[in-house]
Design a protein around this motif. Structure first.
Motif, PDB file in Angstrom:
ATOM      1  N   THR A   6      34.257  57.189  25.513  1.00 40.51           N
ATOM      2  CA  THR A   6      34.151  57.241  26.966  1.00 40.51           C
ATOM      3  C   THR A   6      32.677  57.295  27.328  1.00 40.51           C
ATOM      4  OG1 THR A   6      36.259  58.405  27.236  1.00 40.51           O
ATOM      5  CG2 THR A   6      34.646  58.652  29.007  1.00 40.51           C
ATOM      6  N   TYR A   7      32.285  56.517  28.339  1.00 42.99           N
ATOM      7  CA  TYR A   7      30.886  56.465  28.748  1.00 42.99           C
ATOM      8  C   TYR A   7      30.748  56.968  30.175  1.00 42.99           C
ATOM      9  CZ  TYR A   7      30.512  53.484  24.634  1.00 42.99           C
ATOM     10  OH  TYR A   7      30.563  52.997  23.347  1.00 42.99           O
ATOM     11  N   VAL A   8      29.719  57.793  30.409  1.00 39.47           N
ATOM     12  CA  VAL A   8      29.481  58.384  31.728  1.00 39.47           C
ATOM     13  C   VAL A   8      28.008  58.214  32.065  1.00 39.47           C
ATOM     14  CG1 VAL A   8      29.673  60.441  33.155  1.00 39.47           C
ATOM     15  CG2 VAL A   8      31.244  60.122  31.223  1.00 39.47           C
ATOM     16  N   PHE A   9      27.727  57.706  33.269  1.00 35.22           N
ATOM     17  CA  PHE A   9      26.344  57.591  33.714  1.00 35.22           C
ATOM     18  C   PHE A   9      26.316  57.616  35.239  1.00 35.22           C
ATOM     19  CE2 PHE A   9      28.114  53.388  33.177  1.00 35.22           C
ATOM     20  CZ  PHE A   9      27.646  52.643  34.258  1.00 35.22           C
ATOM     21  N   ALA A  10      25.143  57.879  35.795  1.00 33.67           N
ATOM     22  CA  ALA A  10      24.988  57.966  37.242  1.00 33.67           C
ATOM     23  C   ALA A  10      23.847  57.074  37.694  1.00 33.67           C
ATOM     24  CB  ALA A  10      24.717  59.412  37.659  1.00 33.67           C
ATOM     25  N   ASP A  11      23.881  56.685  38.973  1.00 33.86           N
ATOM     26  CA  ASP A  11      22.745  55.948  39.522  1.00 33.86           C
ATOM     27  C   ASP A  11      21.581  56.910  39.731  1.00 33.86           C
ATOM     28  OD1 ASP A  11      22.700  56.100  42.991  1.00 33.86           O
ATOM     29  OD2 ASP A  11      24.193  57.156  41.812  1.00 33.86           O
ATOM     30  N   ALA A  12      20.417  56.364  39.977  1.00 35.79           N
ATOM     31  CA  ALA A  12      19.194  57.174  39.989  1.00 35.79           C
ATOM     32  C   ALA A  12      19.215  58.263  41.047  1.00 35.79           C
ATOM     33  CB  ALA A  12      17.979  56.268  40.196  1.00 35.79           C
ATOM     34  N   ASN A  13      19.884  58.017  42.170  1.00 44.36           N
ATOM     35  CA  ASN A  13      19.910  58.990  43.251  1.00 44.36           C
ATOM     36  C   ASN A  13      21.157  59.870  43.234  1.00 44.36           C
ATOM     37  OD1 ASN A  13      17.444  58.073  44.471  1.00 44.36           O
ATOM     38  ND2 ASN A  13      18.558  56.272  45.168  1.00 44.36           N
ATOM     39  N   SER A  14      21.932  59.784  42.158  1.00 40.35           N
ATOM     40  CA  SER A  14      23.140  60.604  41.983  1.00 40.35           C
ATOM     41  C   SER A  14      24.128  60.456  43.129  1.00 40.35           C
ATOM     42  CB  SER A  14      22.766  62.078  41.788  1.00 40.35           C
ATOM     43  OG  SER A  14      22.091  62.255  40.559  1.00 40.35           O
ATOM     44  N   MET A  15      24.223  59.243  43.668  1.00 43.46           N
ATOM     45  CA  MET A  15      25.253  58.977  44.662  1.00 43.46           C
ATOM     46  C   MET A  15      26.594  58.728  43.983  1.00 43.46           C
ATOM     47  SD  MET A  15      23.890  59.230  47.648  1.00 43.46           S
ATOM     48  CE  MET A  15      25.101  58.423  48.688  1.00 43.46           C
ATOM     49  N   PHE A  16      26.536  58.067  42.825  1.00 43.40           N
ATOM     50  CA  PHE A  16      27.744  57.698  42.104  1.00 43.40           C
ATOM     51  C   PHE A  16      27.650  58.133  40.650  1.00 43.40           C
ATOM     52  CE2 PHE A  16      27.515  54.691  45.576  1.00 43.40           C
ATOM     53  CZ  PHE A  16      28.824  54.564  46.003  1.00 43.40           C
ATOM     54  N   THR A  17      28.766  58.619  40.125  1.00 44.45           N
ATOM     55  CA  THR A  17      28.943  58.759  38.687  1.00 44.45           C
ATOM     56  C   THR A  17      29.972  57.736  38.263  1.00 44.45           C
ATOM     57  OG1 THR A  17      28.358  61.099  38.534  1.00 44.45           O
ATOM     58  CG2 THR A  17      29.820  60.237  36.837  1.00 44.45           C
ATOM     59  N   ILE A  18      29.632  56.943  37.256  1.00 48.57           N
ATOM     60  CA  ILE A  18      30.512  55.883  36.769  1.00 48.57           C
ATOM     61  C   ILE A  18      31.053  56.308  35.408  1.00 48.57           C
ATOM     62  CG2 ILE A  18      30.675  53.478  36.078  1.00 48.57           C
ATOM     63  CD1 ILE A  18      27.785  54.382  38.252  1.00 48.57           C
ATOM     64  N   VAL A  19      32.357  56.254  35.257  1.00 44.84           N
ATOM     65  CA  VAL A  19      33.013  56.612  33.997  1.00 44.84           C
ATOM     66  C   VAL A  19      33.746  55.377  33.486  1.00 44.84           C
ATOM     67  CG1 VAL A  19      34.596  58.189  32.840  1.00 44.84           C
ATOM     68  CG2 VAL A  19      33.345  58.965  34.881  1.00 44.84           C
ATOM     69  N   VAL A  20      33.377  54.933  32.298  1.00 47.05           N
ATOM     70  CA  VAL A  20      34.019  53.772  31.689  1.00 47.05           C
ATOM     71  C   VAL A  20      35.050  54.247  30.674  1.00 47.05           C
ATOM     72  CG1 VAL A  20      33.672  51.639  30.374  1.00 47.05           C
ATOM     73  CG2 VAL A  20      31.916  52.394  31.997  1.00 47.05           C
ATOM     74  N   ASP A  21      36.309  53.880  30.901  1.00 51.43           N
ATOM     75  CA  ASP A  21      37.407  54.175  29.973  1.00 51.43           C
ATOM     76  C   ASP A  21      37.530  55.661  29.613  1.00 51.43           C
ATOM     77  OD1 ASP A  21      37.953  51.492  30.005  1.00 51.43           O
ATOM     78  OD2 ASP A  21      37.304  51.097  27.956  1.00 51.43           O
ATOM     79  N   PRO A  22      37.929  56.486  30.586  1.00 55.45           N
ATOM     80  CA  PRO A  22      38.065  57.915  30.289  1.00 55.45           C
ATOM     81  C   PRO A  22      39.296  58.210  29.436  1.00 55.45           C
ATOM     82  CG  PRO A  22      38.736  57.484  32.545  1.00 55.45           C
ATOM     83  CD  PRO A  22      38.211  56.187  31.998  1.00 55.45           C
ATOM     84  N   GLY A  23      39.100  58.270  28.145  1.00 56.60           N
ATOM     85  CA  GLY A  23      40.211  58.482  27.227  1.00 56.60           C
ATOM     86  C   GLY A  23      40.456  59.940  26.886  1.00 56.60           C
ATOM     87  N   ALA A  24      39.949  60.842  27.721  1.00 56.76           N
ATOM     88  CA  ALA A  24      40.066  62.274  27.440  1.00 56.76           C
ATOM     89  C   ALA A  24      41.530  62.665  27.302  1.00 56.76           C
ATOM     90  CB  ALA A  24      39.391  63.074  28.544  1.00 56.76           C
ATOM     91  N   TYR A  25      41.954  62.913  26.075  1.00 61.66           N
ATOM     92  CA  TYR A  25      43.360  63.201  25.784  1.00 61.66           C
ATOM     93  C   TYR A  25      43.693  64.680  25.931  1.00 61.66           C
ATOM     94  CZ  TYR A  25      47.541  64.072  22.991  1.00 61.66           C
ATOM     95  OH  TYR A  25      48.771  64.497  22.570  1.00 61.66           O
ATOM     96  N   SER A  26      42.851  65.525  25.376  1.00 67.03           N
ATOM     97  CA  SER A  26      43.159  66.952  25.350  1.00 67.03           C
ATOM     98  C   SER A  26      42.530  67.671  26.542  1.00 67.03           C
ATOM     99  CB  SER A  26      42.640  67.584  24.058  1.00 67.03           C
ATOM    100  OG  SER A  26      41.222  67.602  24.051  1.00 67.03           O
ATOM    101  N   GLU A  27      43.022  68.869  26.807  1.00 70.22           N
ATOM    102  CA  GLU A  27      42.457  69.681  27.878  1.00 70.22           C
ATOM    103  C   GLU A  27      40.996  70.006  27.590  1.00 70.22           C
ATOM    104  OE1 GLU A  27      42.419  71.199  31.533  1.00 70.22           O
ATOM    105  OE2 GLU A  27      44.148  70.202  30.611  1.00 70.22           O
TER     106      GLU A  27
END
Length: 200
Positions: A6-27
């Motif tokens: 899973t990949y997580v990144f934000a734009d420079a001004n922290s307006m958006f956080t983009i999450v690519v393929d959130p496969g988080a299975y467990s709590e």
């Protein structure tokens, strides 16, 4: 569980956080993901799906519920999104929680999240509506399960096609510059230049 990335990144001004393929299975994985997203302090969370196989979507409903995340995916993926029942039964695991796709996208689309420009590439073959996400300014591409370091995705799932996947690699991904960093759905990263030797 399936070593999905899973990949997580934000734009420079922290307006958006983009999450690519959130496969988080467990709590525990979801808590870790939340902690990182919260540290970015963005106003909006968006989810980009390369495809809808269960190991790439376990965390989507959680992000929708917790952050009101918008979900972007190819329309063809929706028909396969919750056809994973037999796999879950055989592995004795619960099915992913249901969620709705907010925005249908396809190859040729360009997305802007703050100052982040993302070009959408059609890469069917591993799945019917497979997508890759290319960030020209960062010289990186998220390839899902279309392209790995030294190999490509399997094509024996519903909607898969070996011929289509080869075409996707040759015409879409290999059209990118050699220095483009490849961030796949499993395994180590690589570059387009490093993979060009076997994609003919």
């Amino acid at each position: 569980m399936l070593a999905e990335s899973t990949y997580v990144f934000a734009d420079a001004n922290s307006m958006f956080t983009i999450v690519v393929d959130p496969g988080a299975y467990s709590e525990k994985e979801r808590e870790y993901l939340d902690e990182y997203i919260d540290s970015l302090a963005s106003k909006q969370v968006v989810v980009l799906l390369t495809h809808s196989h269960l190991d790439h979507i376990f965390g989507v409903a959680h992000l929708v519920q917790r952050y009101g995340a918008e979900v972007y995916a190819h329309e063809l993926e929706e028909q396969y999104m919750f056809m994973n029942t037999h796999l879950c039964d055989s592995w004795h695991i619960p099915e992913p929680d249901a969620f709705a796709v907010s925005n249908y996208i396809k190859g040729g689309d360009e997305l802007m999240f703050g100052d982040v420009q993302i070009k959408v590439l059609d890469v069917p073959g591993h799945s019917a509506g497979g997508l890759a996400y290319y960030l020209p300014s960062e010289s990186m591409v998220f390839t899902g399960d279309a392209l790995f370091a030294g190999s490509m995705g399997r094509t024996d799932f519903p909607g898969g096609s070996e011929e289509q996947l080869w075409n996707s690699l040759r015409t879409q991904l290999m059209s990118l510059p050699d220095e483009t960093q490849v961030l796949p759905g499993h395994g180590p990263d690589t570059t387009i230049g490093q993979e060009r030797f076997w994609v003919r």
